[in-house]
Structures are given as structure tokens and as C-alpha cells.
Design an enzyme around this catalytic site. Structure first.
Site, short mmCIF file in Angstrom:
data_model
loop_
_atom_site.label_atom_id
_atom_site.label_comp_id
_atom_site.label_asym_id
_atom_site.label_seq_id
_atom_site.Cartn_x
_atom_site.Cartn_y
_atom_site.Cartn_z
N GLU A 57 24.36 18.71 -7.34
CA GLU A 57 24.56 19.28 -8.68
C GLU A 57 26.04 19.20 -9.06
O GLU A 57 26.39 18.90 -10.21
CB GLU A 57 24.13 20.76 -8.71
CG GLU A 57 22.66 20.98 -8.46
CD GLU A 57 22.32 21.15 -6.98
OE1 GLU A 57 22.97 20.52 -6.13
OE2 GLU A 57 21.39 21.91 -6.70
N CYS A 88 22.23 25.84 -4.62
CA CYS A 88 22.87 26.87 -3.78
C CYS A 88 23.71 27.80 -4.66
O CYS A 88 23.93 27.53 -5.85
CB CYS A 88 23.73 26.21 -2.70
SG CYS A 88 25.30 25.56 -3.32
N CYS A 91 26.57 26.14 -6.47
CA CYS A 91 26.16 25.27 -7.59
C CYS A 91 25.73 26.10 -8.79
O CYS A 91 25.96 25.70 -9.94
CB CYS A 91 25.02 24.35 -7.15
SG CYS A 91 25.60 23.04 -6.07
N1 THU Z 1 22.41 20.60 -1.16
C1 THU Z 1 22.57 20.09 -2.43
O1 THU Z 1 23.21 19.05 -2.62
N2 THU Z 1 22.01 20.77 -3.45
C2 THU Z 1 21.18 21.82 -3.32
O2 THU Z 1 20.62 22.27 -4.30
C3 THU Z 1 20.93 22.40 -1.99
C4 THU Z 1 21.70 21.82 -0.88
C5 THU Z 1 22.95 19.81 -0.05
C6 THU Z 1 24.19 20.35 0.61
C7 THU Z 1 24.10 19.67 1.96
O3 THU Z 1 24.64 18.35 1.84
C8 THU Z 1 22.62 19.55 2.23
O4 THU Z 1 21.98 19.71 0.97
C9 THU Z 1 22.09 20.57 3.20
O5 THU Z 1 22.48 21.85 2.85
#
Ligand code: THU
Length: 137
Positions: A57, A88, A91
Site C-alpha cells: 500500500e 497493517c 498503512c
Molecule cells: N504486507 C503488505 O505489504 N501489506 C499488507 O497489507 C500486509 C502486510 C507485507 C509486509 C511484509 O512484506 C509482508 O507482507 C509480511 O508481513
């Protein structure tokens, strides 16, 4: 349940292949539609120094801002597996900088399940620039 536009679905699927997630092995793709209607994509980009990793995101928002836009109108996130990833906490805060609480957030899994929600539901009573500039709020 809102239909995902075909163009967005294809972009998410392409991006999911490009995610750089060698440590978590959890690829994520995100697409942001700006107020002008343009689509900006991003993926998670991890790093051997783990805290320097970036979420999908955030990558998409960086693309939008770098293109000169400042307002997010809609967001889609796609991950693998049965349960769709939800943005998360970090984000959610980054999205709030450029969007109102009514922002539609669509969380999709590549296996077909979906959660359609809003930023306000994901981050109630969030801290935003309106706190710093009450006249703008
Ligand atoms: N992650 C994202 O890129 N976006 C999300 O909405 C949830 C988590 C990524 C962060 C990390 O690279 C991986 O997912 C595991 O947490």
C-alpha cells in the site's frame, strides 16, 4: 458486494508476481485509484534489514504522490491464500494522510475471498492532519 473492475484485477494479479518478499514469502499487491481516476500500483519490497521493508500500500501511495496527486479515491489490496490481507496499522495511517474515513478499501485474496470495508472502519478516530491544522479539518 462491489465488482472489482477487470483492469484493476489484472493489474493486481500482475503486481502480485512482482512483489519482492523473499523473507516473509508473503507477496502483497496494492492499487490506488486517485481522484483523477488514474491507477497506481505497488508491491511489498522487503529488505535484509527487516525494518526497512515496505508494504504494498505504501509503495502504491508513493507512486501516486510522485506523480503529483494527493487524493486517494479507492484502494485494493491483494494477497495469496484464503484470508485476504488487510492493511497493517502503518498503512492505515499512511492512507489516512491522503483520504477521508469514507475511503473504500477492498481486501482481496487471489483465491477469491474478499473483505470490503472503509478506512474509517479500519482506523477509527485516526490521527490526521486535521488535528495539526484544525481550520482545514
Ligand atoms: N504486507 C503488505 O505489504 N501489506 C499488507 O497489507 C500486509 C502486510 C507485507 C509486509 C511484509 O512484506 C509482508 O507482507 C509480511 O508481513
Amino acid at each position: 458486494m462491489p465488482e472489482t473492475p477487470q483492469e484493476v484485477l489484472e493489474l493486481l494479479q500482475t503486481l502480485l508476481q512482482r512483489a519482492y518478499a523473499p523473507y516473509s514469502r508473503y507477496p502483497v499487491a496494492a492499487v490506488v485509484r486517485s481522484r483523477s481516476g488514474r491507477l497506481y500500483g505497488g508491491v511489498n519490497v522487503e529488505n535484509a534489514a527487516y525494518p526497512l521493508s515496505r508494504c504494498a500500500e505504501q509503495s502504491a501511495v508513493l507512486q501516486m504522490v510522485s506523480a503529483g496527486e494527493r487524493e486517494i479515491a479507492e484502494v485494493w489490496v491483494m494477497s495469496r491464500g484464503k484470508q485476504p490481507a488487510t492493511p497493517c496499522g502503518g498503512c492505515r495511517q499512511v492512507l489516512m494522510e491522503f483520504a477521508p474515513p469514507s475511503l473504500p478499501v477492498h481486501c482481496l485474496s487471489s483465491e477469491g475471498s474478499a473483505l470490503h470495508t472503509t478506512l474509517g472502519e479500519l482506523l477509527p478516530h485516526g490521527f490526521s492532519r486535521s488535528h495539526l491544522n484544525p481550520k482545514e479539518g
